[in-house]
Design an enzyme around this catalytic site. Structure first.
Site, PDB file in Angstrom:
ATOM      1  N   ARG A 170       1.157  -1.069  -0.015  1.00  0.00           N
ATOM      2  CA  ARG A 170       0.446   0.038   0.216  1.00  0.00           C
ATOM      3  C   ARG A 170       0.974   1.641   0.327  1.00  0.00           C
ATOM      4  NH1 ARG A 170      -4.753   1.370   4.328  1.00  0.00           N
ATOM      5  NH2 ARG A 170      -3.292   1.505   5.841  1.00  0.00           N
ATOM      6  N   ASP A 455      -4.058   3.508  14.313  1.00  0.00           N
ATOM      7  CA  ASP A 455      -3.190   3.483  13.417  1.00  0.00           C
ATOM      8  C   ASP A 455      -3.673   5.362  12.433  1.00  0.00           C
ATOM      9  OD1 ASP A 455      -5.385   2.827  11.516  1.00  0.00           O
ATOM     10  OD2 ASP A 455      -4.614   2.033  10.780  1.00  0.00           O
TER      11      ASP A 455
END
Length: 559
Positions: A170, A455
């Site tokens: 990613r 996160d």
């Protein structure tokens, strides 16, 4: 390979450490220069379009389905996405994490079907994280990766039974820069930097293994942004002399605007698509951010923003219908829960919630799910093995997602009076944003907190809703006290003092609590809601990288 314009000047404004010297080769820099000069203007136009669209939302507009594509895309039954590649037919359990060496090894050894190495939400893009991460992935692709713990001498290496997770990567979203690199004097896109280096160094090695370069694309807000990625893919494949369609990508559906354009997004990258993923944490953050000025769209505490929330349930149903209708994957979301040590009762309760969540996903028709911790891989796999006996469920096209309306995609949960916004929830949210920001400033992009793996996405929900509560003059319902600038600043100050008091003098030297406190207080009480907390924190990790260092420059045009 495609020819390169020698007048393009690529400069690196950072220390050339050992990882950078291996990864930032002259040929790789030329490729980065090619990507940047070809696509930087379109990227800037997309970011400007986002700003203009947000102004319309702030003025009262609501997201809706695009009228111009109804006949050509949504009602057009003729097109399908490319079929999944052989080594991605089964994605029932995917695990994700940062790109440090030990984590990459643990990820590919985890027993999951895939490991998504993340340069985005779970990584802080310091220069060392980025360059070492690219080297780690290069070594993982070639099977040469290993790591020795310097404290206890334990050696980590890929398992020898061949049961390694397929690697996906990613890159950062379109909004993020890579300020350590300029092309013709212009700061480079973080997306193109991360994508470009991984693709350049690994596409031929992956093809030789019978695999390819697979990606997750974050933070897309609509089909024109997907079109840009598709054009990047085509240009990159032509440059490297590999067939168009070699690259495959899953788009994370994690913005409220993308929910209205998901079919168009698949259409744009149909030759490179491997589906959509329900980005369940960024999605409510996007909802709050886009509709922050709407007094009738005030979100309750994030504890109420579950997958049973009406707008969350609606978009998941639509994702499954649209993806399977077009012959591609509909991936479930992340379980942020991690094992709870030293408290059996809490651990068992948390695991029951995970089981319930994964059962919901597989029964709804998802083709796989995400977990944040290796200990959850077997649990998730067992659930999907029991309820999904085929490699995926693409053949299953549930009809309940076929006619999801605008109202359903925007419907907030109804919560019991007195529970929506509490003083405890407010303090908890402030603590989460502060703890995550402090860790990010130290170079750590994901942290265990309150038995969850936090996160950037999870922290952003708290940040956005606290700003929205203050903006609309909300009060905490348990004490009837308004949420004001002064109250927020007091909470931030108290949390900083509590955190610093728990540190030794040596620990305080490396901590960033004072800086994080200032940045968070400003973000939560500013006149405007900042787009991303990582964008606000980013200049400070650049400053840290350059302190006391003579910064050399290398130019691709000279090498």
């Amino acid at each position: 390979m495609q020819s390169y314009n020698p007048r393009v000047r690529v400069e690196v404004h950072a220390p050339i450490c050992s990882a950078a010297s291996e990864i930032l080769t002259p040929s790789a820099l030329r490729f980065l220069g090619f990507l940047s000069t070809t696509f930087s203007e379109r990227r800037r136009a997309i970011l400007q379009a986002r700003t203009a669209r947000q102004a319309r939302f702030d003025g009262g507009d609501l997201p809706d389905f695009p009228h111009e594509t109804k006949a050509s895309v949504r009602d057009n039954k003729a097109w399908m996405c490319a079929p999944p590649p052989a080594d991605l037919q089964d994605r029932r359990v995917e695990i994700t994490g940062p790109v440090d060496r030990k984590m990459v090894i643990n990820g590919i050894n985890s027993g999951a079907c895939t490991y998504m190495a993340d340069f985005e939400d779970s990584s802080s893009p310091t220069w060392s994280v980025l360059t070492e991460g690219q080297r780690n992935l290069r070594d993982a692709v070639r099977g040469t990766i290993s790591y020795t713990n310097p404290v206890n001498g334990k050696v980590y290496a890929p398992r020898k039974d061949g049961k390694l997770a397929t690697l996906l990567v990613r890159p950062r979203g379109w909004h993020l820069d890579e300020a350590h690199v300029t092309v013709n004097g212009t700061v480079m896109s973080g997306s193109l930097f991360d994508f470009g280096l991984y693709f350049f160094h690994n596409v031929h090695a992956q093809i030789a293994k019978g695999s390819s370069t697979y990606f997750y694309l974050p933070k897309l807000e609509g089909y024109l942004e997907a079109r840009l990625w598709n054009d990047v893919f085509v240009a990159a494949q032509n440059y490297m002399g590999v067939p168009v369609g070699t690259i495959r990508a899953t788009m994370l559906l994690e913005t409220i605007t993308a929910a209205f354009e998901m079919e168009e997004m698949l259409y744009e990258i149909r030759d490179h698509s491997i589906g959509l993923n329900c980005g369940r944490w960024d999605y409510p953050f996007s909802y709050i951010k886009k509709l922050k000025c709407h007094p009738d769209r005030i979100a309750p505490d994030r504890a109420f923003l579950t997958m049973e929330t009406p707008f969350m349930d609606a978009y998941c149903k639509k994702v499954i219908h649209v993806c399977h209708k077009r012959g591609t994957f509909a991936m479930g979301g992340m379980s942020a829960t991690i094992p709870i040590k030293n408290d059996k009762a809490k651990h068992e309760a948390a695991m029951k919630d995970v089981v319930k969540d994964k059962l919901r996903e597989v029964n709804a028709g998802h083709d796989g799910t995400w977990v944040a911790h290796p200990a959850l891989v077997k649990m998730a796999r067992d659930i999907f093995d029991q309820h999904m006996t085929t490699p995926n469920q693409i053949h299953r096209v549930p009809t309940e997602g076929a006619n999801i309306t605008q109202a359903q995609l925007l419907e907030l949960p109804v919560v019991a009076p007195g529970t929506a916004i509490t003083s405890t929830g407010l303090a908890h949210g402030v603590a989460i944003v502060l703890a995550y920001s402090e860790a990010w400033l130290r170079g750590n992009g994901c942290i265990p907190l309150n038995h969850k793996m936090e996160d950037a996405a999870t922290a952003e929900i708290s940040r956005a809703q606290i700003w929205q509560w203050r903006r609309h003059g909300c009060s905490t319902l348990d004490d009837s006290q308004p949420i004001t600038d002064a109250r927020i600043q007091k909470l931030v100050k108290a949390e900083v003092e509590k955190r610093r008091a728990s540190l030794s003098e040596d620990q305080k030297k490396g901590a960033k609590w004072m800086l994080a406190g200032k940045l968070v207080a400003d973000m939560l009480t500013g006149d405007k809601l900042d787009e991303f907390l990582t964008s606000i924190c980013y200049p400070h990790i650049l400053t840290t990288a350059f302190e006391g260092t003579t910064v050399p420059e290398i130019s691709a045009s000279k090498l």
